[in-house]
Design a protein around this motif. Sequence first.
Motif, short mmCIF file in Angstrom:
data_model
loop_
_atom_site.label_atom_id
_atom_site.label_comp_id
_atom_site.label_asym_id
_atom_site.label_seq_id
_atom_site.Cartn_x
_atom_site.Cartn_y
_atom_site.Cartn_z
N GLY A 1 52.03 46.70 25.61
CA GLY A 1 51.59 48.08 25.49
C GLY A 1 51.21 48.46 24.08
N MET A 2 51.95 47.96 23.09
CA MET A 2 51.67 48.33 21.71
C MET A 2 50.71 47.36 21.02
N MET A 3 50.88 46.07 21.31
CA MET A 3 50.16 45.06 20.54
C MET A 3 48.98 44.46 21.31
N ARG A 4 48.88 44.77 22.61
CA ARG A 4 47.85 44.19 23.47
C ARG A 4 47.88 42.66 23.43
N VAL A 5 49.09 42.12 23.42
CA VAL A 5 49.29 40.68 23.48
C VAL A 5 49.79 40.33 24.88
N ILE A 6 49.04 39.52 25.60
CA ILE A 6 49.46 39.08 26.93
C ILE A 6 50.44 37.93 26.74
N ASN A 7 51.71 38.21 26.83
CA ASN A 7 52.74 37.23 26.55
C ASN A 7 53.22 36.57 27.84
N LEU A 8 52.62 35.43 28.19
CA LEU A 8 53.03 34.73 29.40
C LEU A 8 54.35 33.99 29.22
N ALA A 9 54.89 34.00 28.00
CA ALA A 9 56.22 33.42 27.76
C ALA A 9 57.31 34.47 27.90
N HIS A 10 56.97 35.67 28.37
CA HIS A 10 57.97 36.73 28.51
C HIS A 10 59.12 36.32 29.41
N GLY A 11 58.82 35.67 30.53
CA GLY A 11 59.87 35.22 31.42
C GLY A 11 60.81 34.24 30.76
N GLU A 12 60.25 33.41 29.88
CA GLU A 12 61.09 32.43 29.18
C GLU A 12 61.96 33.10 28.12
N PHE A 13 61.52 34.21 27.53
CA PHE A 13 62.39 34.98 26.64
C PHE A 13 63.61 35.49 27.41
N LEU A 14 63.37 35.98 28.63
CA LEU A 14 64.48 36.41 29.48
C LEU A 14 65.39 35.23 29.81
N MET A 15 64.80 34.10 30.13
CA MET A 15 65.57 32.91 30.45
C MET A 15 66.42 32.46 29.27
N LEU A 16 65.86 32.50 28.06
CA LEU A 16 66.61 32.11 26.87
C LEU A 16 67.77 33.05 26.60
N LEU B 1 46.60 34.47 25.70
CA LEU B 1 47.09 34.17 27.04
C LEU B 1 47.35 32.68 27.20
N LEU B 2 46.38 31.86 26.77
CA LEU B 2 46.53 30.41 26.91
C LEU B 2 47.65 29.88 26.01
N ALA B 3 47.74 30.43 24.80
CA ALA B 3 48.76 29.96 23.86
C ALA B 3 50.17 30.29 24.37
N THR B 4 50.36 31.49 24.88
CA THR B 4 51.69 31.86 25.37
C THR B 4 52.03 31.15 26.68
N TRP B 5 51.00 30.82 27.48
CA TRP B 5 51.25 30.01 28.66
C TRP B 5 51.76 28.62 28.25
N GLY B 6 51.10 28.03 27.26
CA GLY B 6 51.57 26.75 26.74
C GLY B 6 52.97 26.86 26.16
N LEU B 7 53.25 27.99 25.48
CA LEU B 7 54.58 28.21 24.92
C LEU B 7 55.63 28.29 26.02
N SER B 8 55.30 28.95 27.13
CA SER B 8 56.25 29.04 28.24
C SER B 8 56.56 27.66 28.80
N LEU B 9 55.52 26.82 28.93
CA LEU B 9 55.75 25.45 29.41
C LEU B 9 56.61 24.67 28.43
N LEU B 10 56.40 24.90 27.14
CA LEU B 10 57.21 24.22 26.12
C LEU B 10 58.68 24.62 26.23
N PHE B 11 58.94 25.92 26.37
CA PHE B 11 60.32 26.39 26.49
C PHE B 11 60.99 25.82 27.74
N VAL B 12 60.27 25.84 28.86
CA VAL B 12 60.83 25.30 30.10
C VAL B 12 61.13 23.82 29.95
N GLY B 13 60.20 23.07 29.34
CA GLY B 13 60.41 21.64 29.15
C GLY B 13 61.58 21.35 28.24
N LEU B 14 61.70 22.09 27.14
CA LEU B 14 62.81 21.87 26.21
C LEU B 14 64.16 22.17 26.86
#
Length: 289
Positions: A30-45, A95-108
């Motif tokens: 809402g504030m930064m207009r960043v589509i963070n597809l790693a948001h679910g992984e932040f919750l998971m962490l 979007l693509l970068a945070t999607w890759g980040l989410s996959l990285l978090f899940v893999g780690l």
Amino acid sequence: MDLVIALALQIVYGIASLVLISLGLAIIFGMMRVINLAHGEFLMLGGYTVVISTNQGVNIWFAMLVLAPLVVGLIGVLVERLLIQFLYGRMVDTLLATWGLSLLFVGLVTSIFGAQTATTISPPLGAIQIGDYSSSAYELFLIGVTVVLLLLVYAVLKLTKLGLVARATMQSDDMASALGVSTKRIYMITFGLGAAVSGLAGGLLAPVTGVLPSIGATYIAKAFITVISGGASILAGTTAASVLLGGINGIMAFLTGPTLGEVALLAAAIILIRLLPTGITGRFFRKSL
């Protein structure tokens, strides 16, 4: 009457859960207009932080209310400094970068802790009786925490210098920079705040939902649906969309079962976005925060 009270409590809890899982995303998107597809992984962490720390003897309340937001907030700051700061204004790339980040978090997390559910922790506070029905006292606690969290975020964004500068920077970073504001620092703090709120939510929900590496996929769909349905206003939009969608989900789940309740939530969101393309606050509460 007891059934009505118990059902109302479950609906309010469903609404509070939607607010919790969506608020961190609402701040970042809402504030930064960043589509963070790693948001679910932040919750998971946040959930893993609580489970791991409590297994090591840390008090569960300290783990949920302090450690989870602190750890995930610091991770968010690192992510913003090392990745996101180079992608502002490039929505598809972000979007693509945070999607890759989410996959990285899940893999780690999977490589470290395995793919199975982590050792679970029982919800504290026990149960309360409502006539012939029982409900979790912890759910009441989560409802109260959600209200307090909304008030705290409102106070920070509306009543503090940091919130004023942050909102001004998001509206016009060139003007803020010309006035001597360190826009890089503001972006970093805002992203870190959104990540910390997400970590807090993940930690609070860990005793209810359990924790496993792929649980972020469960969170992110609901979070994006809620934030997009709410519209541009961070708090008003998230709260309004959570009330509407959570209420529909709760009622339909009671009448037909949890699966059709989720289907009803998605259908309601599709209809809402079709009728109000800019979200609830694009039509109503336009001047709200």
